[in-house]
Scaffold this active site. Structure first.
Site, PDB file in Angstrom:
ATOM      1  N   CYS A  71       0.835  -1.213   0.000  1.00 21.58           N
ATOM      2  CA  CYS A  71       0.000   0.000   0.000  1.00 21.58           C
ATOM      3  C   CYS A  71       0.861   1.252   0.000  1.00 21.58           C
ATOM      4  O   CYS A  71       0.470   2.279  -0.561  1.00 21.58           O
ATOM      5  CB  CYS A  71      -0.959  -0.004   1.179  1.00 21.58           C
ATOM      6  SG  CYS A  71      -0.165  -0.097   2.800  1.00 21.58           S
ATOM      7  N   CYS A 223      28.045  33.586  14.067  1.00 20.05           N
ATOM      8  CA  CYS A 223      28.947  33.471  15.217  1.00 20.05           C
ATOM      9  C   CYS A 223      28.635  34.572  16.227  1.00 20.05           C
ATOM     10  O   CYS A 223      28.519  35.752  15.879  1.00 20.05           O
ATOM     11  CB  CYS A 223      30.400  33.571  14.753  1.00 20.05           C
ATOM     12  SG  CYS A 223      31.598  33.577  16.113  1.00 20.05           S
ATOM     13  N   CYS A 226      32.318  36.973  16.709  1.00 12.75           N
ATOM     14  CA  CYS A 226      32.779  37.927  15.695  1.00 12.75           C
ATOM     15  C   CYS A 226      31.666  38.391  14.763  1.00 12.75           C
ATOM     16  O   CYS A 226      31.909  39.191  13.857  1.00 12.75           O
ATOM     17  CB  CYS A 226      33.917  37.332  14.881  1.00 12.75           C
ATOM     18  SG  CYS A 226      33.405  35.949  13.820  1.00 12.75           S
ATOM     19  N   CYS A 276      33.973  28.313  13.469  1.00 15.71           N
ATOM     20  CA  CYS A 276      33.736  29.609  12.844  1.00 15.71           C
ATOM     21  C   CYS A 276      34.831  29.857  11.811  1.00 15.71           C
ATOM     22  O   CYS A 276      36.027  29.691  12.098  1.00 15.71           O
ATOM     23  CB  CYS A 276      33.735  30.720  13.885  1.00 15.71           C
ATOM     24  SG  CYS A 276      33.632  32.382  13.182  1.00 15.71           S
ATOM     25  N   CYS A 279      36.856  33.082  13.204  1.00 14.31           N
ATOM     26  CA  CYS A 279      37.538  32.867  14.489  1.00 14.31           C
ATOM     27  C   CYS A 279      38.448  31.644  14.455  1.00 14.31           C
ATOM     28  O   CYS A 279      39.374  31.520  15.267  1.00 14.31           O
ATOM     29  CB  CYS A 279      36.522  32.692  15.618  1.00 14.31           C
ATOM     30  SG  CYS A 279      35.478  34.128  15.939  1.00 14.31           S
ATOM     31  N   HIS A 357      -1.663   1.655   7.384  1.00 16.02           N
ATOM     32  CA  HIS A 357      -2.113   1.504   6.003  1.00 16.02           C
ATOM     33  C   HIS A 357      -1.987   2.849   5.294  1.00 16.02           C
ATOM     34  O   HIS A 357      -2.298   3.900   5.863  1.00 16.02           O
ATOM     35  CB  HIS A 357      -3.564   1.020   5.960  1.00 16.02           C
ATOM     36  CG  HIS A 357      -4.083   0.797   4.571  1.00 16.02           C
ATOM     37  ND1 HIS A 357      -3.540  -0.122   3.713  1.00 16.02           N
ATOM     38  CD2 HIS A 357      -5.104   1.400   3.888  1.00 16.02           C
ATOM     39  CE1 HIS A 357      -4.201  -0.114   2.562  1.00 16.02           C
ATOM     40  NE2 HIS A 357      -5.154   0.815   2.641  1.00 16.02           N
TER      41      HIS A 357
END
Length: 404
Positions: A71, A223, A226, A276, A279, A357
Site C-alpha cells: 500500500c 557566530c 565575531c 567559525c 575565528c 495503512h
C-alpha cells in the site's frame, strides 16, 4: 532514428534554445534553470511530432493491486502519477532521448508501464498490477527486499533517486574538479554563492527528476563572538517538517506552524557548533534554515514518526494545510515576494506504527479522488484535512516565476 538525423536534430535544438534565450534578453550564465530544460522540452515536442500523434489520456482513475503489503508503493505511485509533467515525460518516453548512459533504464521503463496502465484512454482496466515494477525496484534497492510494510516517504526518496540515476543527463564518470581556494571568510553575495553551488550540482546531477523536485536549502550560521555569517547550501527533494506538540486537547496545528518550527533560529553551544570560519574555533552560534531555490514540485513530509532509544511513536496531531495558495515566500530569500503552490496529491497514513495503512487522494479535473489500493472513489475537499495526512504534493502555480 539514424545517428546523422539525431545529430542534426541535436544541433537544431541547441540553436533554437540559444535563440529563445537571446530573444528573452537572458544571459545563459544567469539563467537559473537546468542547462537541458529547454533542450529536453523541444526534443519532447519533436518526438511527439515525429510519431505523428498526440498524447491520449484516460481519466487516470484506476487502482493499483496490492501485491503483498505494498500500500505504501501504491499510494506514492498514485501521487507521482498525478504529477503531470513527470507523467507526460514518462508516457512519451522522452527519457530515452534525454539520458546520457547507454544502459537500459530498466526501472524507468517499468515505472512508465505502470503509468501507462493507469492512464489508458480506452478505460478497459480498472486495476493495474505493479508487481514487476516492484520486483525491479527491489533489485535496485535491496533495502526493500521482503514483504514487510515500508515507509512511504522513504520509498519515495529511494525511487526518485534511482529514477534520476537512470536518466541522468550527465556522464557517470566525471573529470576531476580543480577547486581554486579562496580565503574562507571572503564574503560573496549570497545569490551568487548559491547559484555557483547549484550549477556545480547540475554538472553532476541533471535530470527530469531534478527539474521537477529539486530545490536548494540555505543554512546560515551566525557566530556570537565575531558576528560572522557563513552559509552552506544543500539540495533537497522534500521538506521534512516537525509537527509542534499541541498544548490544547484537540487543537489543530497549521502547516504554517510546522514551517515556522522548521525555519526557526536554533542556538548552538560550543560543543555542537561548527568551526567559525573567521575565528577558526568553535564558538556559540545560531543556525537558521531558509529555502534558497524553490522546486517546481514541492513535497512536504509531515514527520509523524519519532524514534526514541527503544521505540518508535506516531504523532496523531491534525495538521491543516491550504489546498491553494500556499505561500513559501516568507521562508525564502529576503524580499523574494510571494511563492505560491497548489496542492494536487496527499499520501495518508492511518493506524499505528506496526499496523498501518497508506492511501492517496489526488486532484482530478472534476474534483478529488481517493485511492485505496484497487478501490477508487470520489472524496470531498473537507475530508482531505485529517490527522492521517503524511506526505503533501504541491505544484508551483507558475513555472515562469524566478526561482532564486
Amino acid at each position: 532514428m539514424p545517428r546523422s538525423e539525431s545529430t542534426a536534430m541535436d544541433s537544431s535544438c541547441q540553436a533554437l534554445c540559444r535563440t529563445l534565450v537571446s530573444q528573452n534578453g537572458l544571459q545563459p550564465e544567469n539563467v537559473d534553470i537546468s542547462q537541458s530544460v529547454l533542450y529536453t522540452s523541444i526534443m519532447g515536442l519533436l518526438l511527439v511530432t515525429d510519431k505523428e500523434r498526440e498524447l491520449q489520456l484516460g481519466n487516470g482513475q484506476v487502482g493499483l493491486r496490492n501485491v503483498g503489503n505494498t500500500c505504501f508503493l501504491n499510494a506514492i505511485v498514485q501521487c507521482l502519477s498525478h504529477t503531470r509533467n513527470l507523467r507526460d515525460y514518462c508516457l512519451m518516453r522522452a527519457f530515452l532521448q534525454d539520458k546520457h548512459s547507454n544502459q537500459e533504464p530498466v526501472l524507468m521503463n517499468e515505472f512508465s508501464k505502470v503509468l501507462s496502465g493507469l492512464w489508458e484512454c480506452d478505460g478497459g482496466e480498472t486495476t493495474v498490477n505493479p508487481g514487476k515494477f516492484y520486483r525491479v525496484f527491489k533489485e535496485s534497492v535491496p533495502y526493500f527486499s521482503g514483504y514487510s510494510q515500508q515507509d512511504a516517504q522513504e520509498f519515495l526518496r529511494f525511487l526518485l533517486d534511482r529514477l534520476h540515476t537512470e536518466i541522468n543527463r550527465r556522464p557517470s564518470k566525471r573529470p576531476a574538479v580543480i577547486e581554486i581556494k579562496e580565503p574562507t571568510y571572503t564574503r560573496f553575495r549570497i545569490s551568487e554563492e548559491a547559484f555557483a553551488m547549484w550549477q556545480r550540482h547540475l554538472d553532476r546531477d541533471d535530470s527530469k527528476i531534478v527539474d521537477l523536485f529539486s530545490g536548494q536549502l540555505r543554512s546560515s550560521l551566525h557566530c556570537s563572538v565575531c558576528s560572522h555569517y557563513s552559509n552552506t547550501f544543500d539540495v533537497f527533494c522534500d521538506l521534512s517538517l516537525p509537527i509542534p506538540k499541541k498544548n490544547d486537547y484537540g487543537r489543530t496545528v497549521t502547516l504554517r506552524e510546522c514551517l515556522d518550527l522548521f525555519s526557526q533560529e536554533e542556538k548552538l553551544d560550543k560543543e555542537n557548533s561548527p568551526m567559525c570560519e573567521r575565528c577558526n574555533r568553535r564558538t556559540e552560534s545560531t543556525k537558521r534554515l531558509t529555502i534558497q531555490r524553490f522546486p517546481r514540485i514541492l513535497v512536504i513530509h509531515l514527520n509523524r514518526f519519532t524514534m526514541s532509544r527503544y521505540s518508535i511513536s506516531k504523532s496523531t496531531v491534525s495538521v491543516s494545510f491550504p489546498l491553494t495558495g500556499l505561500d513559501l515566500g516568507p521562508f525564502g530569500p529576503v524580499d523574494c515576494g510571494p511563492v505560491l503552490y497548489d496542492l494536487y496529491a496527499v499520501c495518508n497514513h492511518s493506524g499505528t506504527v506496526n499496523m498501518g495503512h497508506y492511501t492517496a487522494a489526488c486532484r482530478e479535473e472534476e474534483g478529488w479522488c481517493y485511492y485505496n489500493d484497487s478501490c477508487v472513489d470520489a472524496i470531498s475537499e473537507e475530508k482531505l484535512q485529517s490527522n492521517q495526512a503524511y506526505v503533501l504534493f504541491y505544484e508551483l502555480q507558475s513555472c515562469n516565476i524566478t526561482r532564486k
